[in-house]
Design a protein around this motif. Structure first.
Motif, short mmCIF file in Angstrom:
data_model
loop_
_atom_site.label_atom_id
_atom_site.label_comp_id
_atom_site.label_asym_id
_atom_site.label_seq_id
_atom_site.Cartn_x
_atom_site.Cartn_y
_atom_site.Cartn_z
N LYS A 102 -18.57 -27.42 -22.71
CA LYS A 102 -17.82 -27.80 -21.51
C LYS A 102 -17.81 -26.63 -20.54
O LYS A 102 -17.81 -25.49 -21.00
CB LYS A 102 -16.38 -28.17 -21.90
CG LYS A 102 -16.27 -29.33 -22.88
CD LYS A 102 -14.84 -29.57 -23.36
CE LYS A 102 -14.37 -28.49 -24.32
NZ LYS A 102 -13.04 -28.77 -24.91
N TYR A 157 -20.20 -34.26 -22.15
CA TYR A 157 -19.40 -35.48 -22.05
C TYR A 157 -20.30 -36.71 -22.16
O TYR A 157 -19.94 -37.68 -22.84
CB TYR A 157 -18.64 -35.52 -20.72
CG TYR A 157 -17.79 -34.29 -20.47
CD1 TYR A 157 -16.56 -34.12 -21.12
CD2 TYR A 157 -18.21 -33.31 -19.59
CE1 TYR A 157 -15.78 -33.00 -20.89
CE2 TYR A 157 -17.45 -32.18 -19.36
CZ TYR A 157 -16.23 -32.02 -20.01
OH TYR A 157 -15.48 -30.91 -19.77
N ALA A 161 -16.37 -44.76 -19.99
CA ALA A 161 -15.57 -43.65 -19.43
C ALA A 161 -14.22 -44.14 -18.94
O ALA A 161 -13.20 -43.47 -19.13
CB ALA A 161 -16.35 -42.99 -18.30
N PHE A 182 -9.44 -37.86 -21.71
CA PHE A 182 -9.84 -36.55 -22.23
C PHE A 182 -8.71 -35.57 -21.97
O PHE A 182 -8.22 -35.45 -20.85
CB PHE A 182 -11.13 -36.11 -21.53
CG PHE A 182 -11.54 -34.69 -21.85
CD1 PHE A 182 -11.88 -34.32 -23.14
CD2 PHE A 182 -11.59 -33.74 -20.85
CE1 PHE A 182 -12.25 -33.03 -23.43
CE2 PHE A 182 -11.96 -32.43 -21.14
CZ PHE A 182 -12.29 -32.07 -22.43
N ASN A 194 -12.67 -28.13 -17.12
CA ASN A 194 -13.14 -29.08 -18.11
C ASN A 194 -12.65 -30.50 -17.82
O ASN A 194 -13.42 -31.46 -17.94
CB ASN A 194 -12.70 -28.66 -19.52
CG ASN A 194 -13.36 -27.38 -19.97
OD1 ASN A 194 -14.35 -26.93 -19.39
ND2 ASN A 194 -12.82 -26.76 -21.01
N THR A 195 -11.38 -30.63 -17.45
CA THR A 195 -10.87 -31.96 -17.12
C THR A 195 -11.46 -32.45 -15.80
O THR A 195 -11.72 -33.65 -15.65
CB THR A 195 -9.33 -31.98 -17.08
OG1 THR A 195 -8.85 -30.96 -16.20
CG2 THR A 195 -8.73 -31.77 -18.46
N ALA A 247 -14.82 -33.98 -16.57
CA ALA A 247 -14.69 -35.28 -17.22
C ALA A 247 -14.26 -36.35 -16.22
O ALA A 247 -14.75 -37.49 -16.27
CB ALA A 247 -13.68 -35.19 -18.36
N LYS A 248 -13.38 -35.97 -15.32
CA LYS A 248 -12.92 -36.91 -14.29
C LYS A 248 -14.06 -37.35 -13.39
O LYS A 248 -14.13 -38.51 -12.96
CB LYS A 248 -11.81 -36.24 -13.47
CG LYS A 248 -11.04 -37.19 -12.57
CD LYS A 248 -9.85 -36.47 -11.93
CE LYS A 248 -9.02 -37.42 -11.10
NZ LYS A 248 -7.85 -36.73 -10.51
N MET A 302 -13.71 -40.57 -16.42
CA MET A 302 -12.70 -40.59 -17.48
C MET A 302 -11.31 -40.33 -16.91
O MET A 302 -11.15 -39.64 -15.89
CB MET A 302 -13.02 -39.52 -18.53
CG MET A 302 -14.12 -39.91 -19.48
SD MET A 302 -14.30 -38.71 -20.84
CE MET A 302 -15.64 -37.71 -20.22
N VAL A 332 -7.96 -38.21 -17.40
CA VAL A 332 -7.82 -36.86 -17.95
C VAL A 332 -6.37 -36.42 -17.95
O VAL A 332 -5.55 -36.91 -17.16
CB VAL A 332 -8.66 -35.82 -17.16
CG1 VAL A 332 -10.15 -36.16 -17.23
CG2 VAL A 332 -8.21 -35.70 -15.72
#
Length: 203
Positions: free
Chosen positions: A142, A148, A159, A164, A171-172, A175-176, A180, A182
């Motif tokens: 990450k 991811y 997703a 997450f 990192n979040t 992912a967003k 996803m 988060v």
């Protein structure tokens, strides 16, 4: 609707002292973290170099004895509050969610944890997850998007149905970007045991 939960490890389940390694390295004469050192760290965290190669880099560069480097490196790792394990086990028993772990970590840290916790507790924790992804075992880290995508694709996860949880904002954020949900958890202010109180889980 959330169907899948992907947890980070450090400062989500196990507590960390993120400054401790820098402080211990400074005692050993390493007062500046260079780009070269960071690249070695990233390579090690992705399992692209061995523990021996990683330690030798510091030995050759700074003449740090192996045992001193290992101590400094693992100084970041603190305790594992058992109420978090209890929360995780209750979550598993509900059978409502597919549960995964996704951690940037390395062989030295995992070896320390296994020794400190004992293998019985370590396996008890590990077995709570459908998949237990450690960066040095899957060769991704990450916040690179490919880590991811690897988890989503390998497990056929949507997703939009996945949350997450990580203590590092970059990192979040990554992912967003992939769609996803988060939770950027703030250590000291937040605790993972409050996860199901978040709006994503409240109908």
């Amino acid at each position: 609707m959330i169907k899948n939960i992907i947890f980070d490890f450090g400062d989500i389940f196990i507590n960390l002292d993120k400054e401790a390694t820098y402080k211990e390295l400074a005692k050993l004469g390493v007062t500046e973290i260079t780009d070269e050192m960071l690249q070695q760290y990233y390579q090690y965290e992705m399992g692209l170099i061995s523990t021996e190669e990683f330690i030798n880099f510091f030995y050759e560069k700074f003449s740090i004895p192996k045992k001193d480097l290992v101590f400094a490196w693992n100084a970041i790792l603190l305790d594992f509050p058992k109420h978090r394990l209890a929360f995780l086990k209750k979550l598993v028993v509900t059978n409502k969610y597919r549960i995964f772990l996704l951690s940037n970590t390395n062989d030295l840290h995992i070896s320390w944890i296994q020794n400190d916790w004992g293998m019985k507790l370590y396996n008890e924790f590990k077995n709570c997850f459908e998949q237990f992804y450690l960066s040095h075992e899957i060769n991704f880290r990450k916040p690179n998007a490919n880590i991811y995508e690897f988890v989503l694709n390998e497990n056929k996860l949507e997703a939009s149905e996945t949350i997450f949880i990580d203590d590092t904002k970059e990192n979040t954020d990554a992912a967003k970007e992939l769609g996803m949900h988060v939770w950027h958890l703030i250590p000291g202010d937040d605790d993972v045991v409050d996860l199901l109180k978040r709006k994503e889980f409240i109908a």
